[in-house]
Scaffold this motif. Sequence first.
Motif, PDB file in Angstrom:
ATOM      1  N   VAL A  42       8.314  22.055  75.193  1.00 51.39           N
ATOM      2  CA  VAL A  42       6.781  21.939  74.968  1.00 51.39           C
ATOM      3  C   VAL A  42       6.614  22.135  73.414  1.00 51.39           C
ATOM      4  N   ASP A  43       5.511  21.995  73.120  1.00 46.98           N
ATOM      5  CA  ASP A  43       4.818  22.211  71.800  1.00 46.98           C
ATOM      6  C   ASP A  43       4.212  23.424  71.710  1.00 46.98           C
ATOM      7  N   ALA A  44       3.952  23.946  70.670  1.00 51.62           N
ATOM      8  CA  ALA A  44       3.190  25.262  70.418  1.00 51.62           C
ATOM      9  C   ALA A  44       1.723  25.362  71.102  1.00 51.62           C
ATOM     10  N   PRO A  45       0.733  24.568  70.982  1.00 51.72           N
ATOM     11  CA  PRO A  45      -0.708  24.638  71.653  1.00 51.72           C
ATOM     12  C   PRO A  45      -0.293  24.346  73.463  1.00 51.72           C
ATOM     13  N   GLU A  46       0.833  23.910  73.868  1.00 54.93           N
ATOM     14  CA  GLU A  46       0.727  23.673  75.272  1.00 54.93           C
ATOM     15  C   GLU A  46       1.323  24.873  75.717  1.00 54.93           C
ATOM     16  N   ILE A  47       2.404  25.352  74.876  1.00 53.52           N
ATOM     17  CA  ILE A  47       2.923  26.967  75.430  1.00 53.52           C
ATOM     18  C   ILE A  47       1.800  28.110  75.297  1.00 53.52           C
ATOM     19  N   GLN A  48       0.994  27.789  74.253  1.00 54.38           N
ATOM     20  CA  GLN A  48       0.017  29.109  73.919  1.00 54.38           C
ATOM     21  C   GLN A  48      -1.191  28.853  75.306  1.00 54.38           C
ATOM     22  N   ALA A  49      -1.468  27.725  75.702  1.00 57.32           N
ATOM     23  CA  ALA A  49      -2.447  27.325  76.639  1.00 57.32           C
ATOM     24  C   ALA A  49      -1.759  28.191  78.119  1.00 57.32           C
ATOM     25  N   ASN A  52      -1.832  31.914  77.861  1.00 60.39           N
ATOM     26  CA  ASN A  52      -3.177  32.220  77.814  1.00 60.39           C
ATOM     27  C   ASN A  52      -3.574  32.267  79.346  1.00 60.39           C
ATOM     28  N   ASN A  53      -3.461  31.033  79.951  1.00 63.44           N
ATOM     29  CA  ASN A  53      -3.912  30.908  81.360  1.00 63.44           C
ATOM     30  C   ASN A  53      -3.056  31.932  82.309  1.00 63.44           C
ATOM     31  N   PHE A  54      -1.648  32.017  82.249  1.00 65.80           N
ATOM     32  CA  PHE A  54      -1.036  32.840  83.072  1.00 65.80           C
ATOM     33  C   PHE A  54      -0.866  34.241  82.722  1.00 65.80           C
ATOM     34  N   ARG A  55      -0.951  34.691  81.450  1.00 62.06           N
ATOM     35  CA  ARG A  55      -0.696  36.070  81.159  1.00 62.06           C
ATOM     36  C   ARG A  55      -1.728  36.666  80.284  1.00 62.06           C
ATOM     37  N   GLN A  56      -2.722  35.914  80.144  1.00 62.18           N
ATOM     38  CA  GLN A  56      -4.083  36.170  79.251  1.00 62.18           C
ATOM     39  C   GLN A  56      -3.595  36.614  77.930  1.00 62.18           C
ATOM     40  N   ILE A  57      -2.670  36.106  77.254  1.00 69.47           N
ATOM     41  CA  ILE A  57      -2.176  36.347  75.965  1.00 69.47           C
ATOM     42  C   ILE A  57      -2.401  34.904  75.296  1.00 69.47           C
ATOM     43  N   ASP A  58      -3.405  34.903  74.284  1.00 67.98           N
ATOM     44  CA  ASP A  58      -3.882  33.722  73.512  1.00 67.98           C
ATOM     45  C   ASP A  58      -3.114  33.430  72.436  1.00 67.98           C
ATOM     46  N   LYS A  59      -1.658  33.451  72.312  1.00 76.92           N
ATOM     47  CA  LYS A  59      -0.689  32.908  71.400  1.00 76.92           C
ATOM     48  C   LYS A  59       0.404  32.406  71.969  1.00 76.92           C
ATOM     49  N   ILE A 100       9.793  26.055  77.227  1.00 73.59           N
ATOM     50  CA  ILE A 100      10.522  26.489  76.147  1.00 73.59           C
ATOM     51  C   ILE A 100       9.655  25.970  74.846  1.00 73.59           C
ATOM     52  N   CYS A 101       9.371  26.642  73.939  1.00 70.43           N
ATOM     53  CA  CYS A 101       8.391  26.055  72.872  1.00 70.43           C
ATOM     54  C   CYS A 101       9.471  25.673  71.691  1.00 70.43           C
ATOM     55  N   LYS A 102       9.419  24.285  71.515  1.00 76.90           N
ATOM     56  CA  LYS A 102      10.570  23.752  70.346  1.00 76.90           C
ATOM     57  C   LYS A 102      10.263  24.281  68.945  1.00 76.90           C
ATOM     58  N   ALA A 103       8.959  24.385  68.653  1.00 72.45           N
ATOM     59  CA  ALA A 103       8.641  25.068  67.181  1.00 72.45           C
ATOM     60  C   ALA A 103       9.123  26.204  67.323  1.00 72.45           C
ATOM     61  N   ILE A 104       8.901  27.310  68.132  1.00 70.45           N
ATOM     62  CA  ILE A 104       9.290  28.652  68.055  1.00 70.45           C
ATOM     63  C   ILE A 104      10.832  28.655  68.157  1.00 70.45           C
TER      64      ILE A 104
END
Length: 134
Positions: A42-49, A52-59, A100-104
Amino acid sequence: MKIYFQHFGLSPVKRKIKKLFLRALETTGIEFKGFSVNLRLVDAPEIQALNNNFRQIDKPTDVLSFPNFNFVKGQGVSPKEISENISIDDNLAPLGDIAICKAIANAQAKEFGHSYKREVCFLALHGFLHLLGY
């Protein structure tokens, strides 16, 4: 075991990941192999969402696991729980999902001085072990 790869293309990393997952099963002593795993790049915005949605960590983060069963380290899951969750599509129990976030992964590969392929394999194995209760 069947791994459903999403956004991996024809990458040779898929063969390596399957070998790693099988080795992890051997090492942990988990004998049941009648399951599937969804593995998605996935890309960074998708993994951030997702984070945030499942762990309440907005990054963004490098890898997230979403287990379908409650494995406890050193123990399995009851055959009844598995049999109640077998998919009619492939006759396998869906173990869970890994993102897995591709960019990270790419940034971490550079930071640690190894290949992107190695980093993706490491993150996939990390996520898989979480699905198994580790």
